[in-house]
Write a protein that holds these residues in place. Structure first.
Motif, mmCIF file in Angstrom:
data_model
loop_
_atom_site.group_PDB
_atom_site.id
_atom_site.type_symbol
_atom_site.label_atom_id
_atom_site.label_comp_id
_atom_site.label_asym_id
_atom_site.label_seq_id
_atom_site.Cartn_x
_atom_site.Cartn_y
_atom_site.Cartn_z
ATOM 1 N N ARG A 2 0.828 -1.204 0.000
ATOM 2 C CA ARG A 2 0.000 0.000 0.000
ATOM 3 C C ARG A 2 0.862 1.253 0.000
ATOM 4 O O ARG A 2 0.606 2.211 -0.725
ATOM 5 C CB ARG A 2 -0.944 -0.006 1.213
ATOM 6 N N VAL A 3 1.937 1.242 0.795
ATOM 7 C CA VAL A 3 2.830 2.395 0.886
ATOM 8 C C VAL A 3 3.510 2.645 -0.458
ATOM 9 O O VAL A 3 3.612 3.790 -0.912
ATOM 10 C CB VAL A 3 3.879 2.182 2.002
ATOM 11 N N ILE A 4 3.954 1.578 -1.106
ATOM 12 C CA ILE A 4 4.590 1.717 -2.417
ATOM 13 C C ILE A 4 3.598 2.321 -3.411
ATOM 14 O O ILE A 4 3.937 3.230 -4.165
ATOM 15 C CB ILE A 4 5.119 0.357 -2.927
ATOM 16 N N ARG A 5 2.367 1.828 -3.396
ATOM 17 C CA ARG A 5 1.339 2.371 -4.302
ATOM 18 C C ARG A 5 1.125 3.861 -4.055
ATOM 19 O O ARG A 5 1.030 4.638 -4.999
ATOM 20 C CB ARG A 5 0.020 1.612 -4.121
ATOM 21 N N GLU A 6 1.027 4.233 -2.795
ATOM 22 C CA GLU A 6 0.803 5.644 -2.482
ATOM 23 C C GLU A 6 1.977 6.514 -2.925
ATOM 24 O O GLU A 6 1.776 7.614 -3.441
ATOM 25 C CB GLU A 6 0.545 5.819 -0.979
ATOM 26 N N LEU A 7 3.183 6.029 -2.750
ATOM 27 C CA LEU A 7 4.362 6.780 -3.172
ATOM 28 C C LEU A 7 4.413 6.966 -4.685
ATOM 29 O O LEU A 7 4.649 8.068 -5.171
ATOM 30 C CB LEU A 7 5.644 6.079 -2.708
ATOM 31 N N VAL A 8 4.189 5.896 -5.418
ATOM 32 C CA VAL A 8 4.303 6.003 -6.879
ATOM 33 C C VAL A 8 3.138 6.773 -7.490
ATOM 34 O O VAL A 8 3.255 7.297 -8.587
ATOM 35 C CB VAL A 8 4.492 4.644 -7.583
ATOM 36 N N ASN A 9 2.042 6.852 -6.782
ATOM 37 C CA ASN A 9 0.903 7.635 -7.287
ATOM 38 C C ASN A 9 1.230 9.112 -7.386
ATOM 39 O O ASN A 9 0.520 9.871 -8.027
ATOM 40 C CB ASN A 9 -0.331 7.430 -6.409
ATOM 41 N N THR A 10 2.296 9.548 -6.733
ATOM 42 C CA THR A 10 2.660 10.968 -6.744
ATOM 43 C C THR A 10 3.536 11.348 -7.935
ATOM 44 O O THR A 10 3.857 12.518 -8.100
ATOM 45 C CB THR A 10 3.393 11.356 -5.436
ATOM 46 N N VAL A 11 3.945 10.365 -8.732
ATOM 47 C CA VAL A 11 4.824 10.652 -9.871
ATOM 48 C C VAL A 11 4.136 10.311 -11.190
ATOM 49 O O VAL A 11 3.139 9.601 -11.226
ATOM 50 C CB VAL A 11 6.177 9.897 -9.765
ATOM 51 N N GLU A 12 4.715 10.803 -12.271
ATOM 52 C CA GLU A 12 4.130 10.594 -13.598
ATOM 53 C C GLU A 12 4.233 9.127 -14.027
ATOM 54 O O GLU A 12 5.036 8.366 -13.492
ATOM 55 C CB GLU A 12 4.813 11.500 -14.619
ATOM 56 N N LEU A 13 3.453 8.765 -15.014
ATOM 57 C CA LEU A 13 3.337 7.382 -15.479
ATOM 58 C C LEU A 13 4.683 6.763 -15.845
ATOM 59 O O LEU A 13 4.988 5.640 -15.451
ATOM 60 C CB LEU A 13 2.381 7.311 -16.683
ATOM 61 N N ARG A 14 5.520 7.480 -16.580
ATOM 62 C CA ARG A 14 6.811 6.932 -17.008
ATOM 63 C C ARG A 14 7.658 6.532 -15.807
ATOM 64 O O ARG A 14 8.270 5.476 -15.768
ATOM 65 C CB ARG A 14 7.546 7.959 -17.883
ATOM 66 N N LYS A 15 7.672 7.359 -14.784
ATOM 67 C CA LYS A 15 8.441 7.063 -13.562
ATOM 68 C C LYS A 15 7.836 5.874 -12.812
ATOM 69 O O LYS A 15 8.554 5.040 -12.261
ATOM 70 C CB LYS A 15 8.489 8.281 -12.636
ATOM 71 N N ARG A 16 6.502 5.810 -12.796
ATOM 72 C CA ARG A 16 5.832 4.678 -12.143
ATOM 73 C C ARG A 16 6.209 3.370 -12.823
ATOM 74 O O ARG A 16 6.437 2.361 -12.173
ATOM 75 C CB ARG A 16 4.311 4.855 -12.154
ATOM 76 N N MET A 17 6.288 3.411 -14.161
ATOM 77 C CA MET A 17 6.671 2.212 -14.905
ATOM 78 C C MET A 17 8.110 1.812 -14.578
ATOM 79 O O MET A 17 8.414 0.623 -14.455
ATOM 80 C CB MET A 17 6.505 2.437 -16.403
ATOM 81 N N GLU A 18 8.978 2.780 -14.407
ATOM 82 C CA GLU A 18 10.379 2.502 -14.046
ATOM 83 C C GLU A 18 10.457 1.854 -12.666
ATOM 84 O O GLU A 18 11.191 0.885 -12.470
ATOM 85 C CB GLU A 18 11.204 3.789 -14.061
ATOM 86 N N VAL A 19 9.713 2.399 -11.716
ATOM 87 C CA VAL A 19 9.699 1.850 -10.359
ATOM 88 C C VAL A 19 9.176 0.419 -10.385
ATOM 89 O O VAL A 19 9.770 -0.485 -9.780
ATOM 90 C CB VAL A 19 8.859 2.728 -9.400
#
Length: 193
Positions: A2-19
């Motif tokens: 859940r924490v990881i999801r919340e963190l990546v929700n704050t960045v753009e799609l390309r960065k989320r895909m990288e994470v």
């Protein structure tokens, strides 16, 4: 997760895909990788609400890296030190059925007894009466992707002949031989509907 999801929700799609990709390709995050792979392969244009998205065009390459990590963790038995080996082992046939036999060989190399495999894959459910229940998964095809029913049953009989088995290991293997659902706490039979 859940924490990881919340963190990546704050960045753009390309960065989320990288994470997401880095988490999947990391050998120390197998449980998280499994969850991401199960939920995260979406086309770039998708407005999917799951924040950890993996690019569909890289699916083969990503699954290859994941498979290498699973095999390595199976050989050194660290797969059973992950957050939830049951989820991983039950997802593999769904994610990459063609690799199950190879993974099973690696599991046997890491632990010829296969006791940890049995404890993980045979966890059927948990109830409020006596807790953990061992038995064959609802989808026996998930289990048979690793080995044949006859091979598993023969191995279970060999393990049961060993007198020094821990109680839960004994009950897990007994559930295979008897084809029944058994409570881990005392080995009593459970009626499953």
């Amino acid at each position: 997760m859940r924490v990881i999801r919340e963190l990546v929700n704050t960045v753009e799609l390309r960065k989320r895909m990288e994470v997401a990709r880095k988490l999947v390709e990391c050998e120390h995050t197998l449980f998280i990788a499994t969850v991401i792979i199960k939920e995260g392969f979406q086309p770039k244009s998708s407005n999917h609400i799951y924040p950890l998205i993996l690019p569909v065009e890289s699916k083969r390459e990503i699954l290859q890296a994941y498979c290498i990590n699973i095999i390595k963790a199976s050989k050194n038995n660290s797969i059973f030190c992950t957050a939830n080996p049951r989820v991983i082992l039950q997802a593999i046939p769904w994610l990459m059925m063609d690799k199950c036999k190879e993974i099973f060989s690696a599991l046997k190399e890491g632990d010829p007894t296969l006791d940890n495999f049995a404890l993980a894959i045979l966890q059927y459910s948990i109830d409020n009466h006596k807790g953990l229940i061992y038995g064959l998964p609802d989808s026996v095809s998930r289990l048979s992707a690793y080995c044949t029913w006859d091979e598993l049953r023969a191995h279970a009989k060999l393990r049961l002949a060993e007198k020094s088995l821990a109680s839960q290991v004994f009950i897990a293997w007994r559930s295979v031989v008897e084809g029944k659902y058994l409570y881990a706490i005392d080995g009593s039979e459970v009626e499953v509907k």
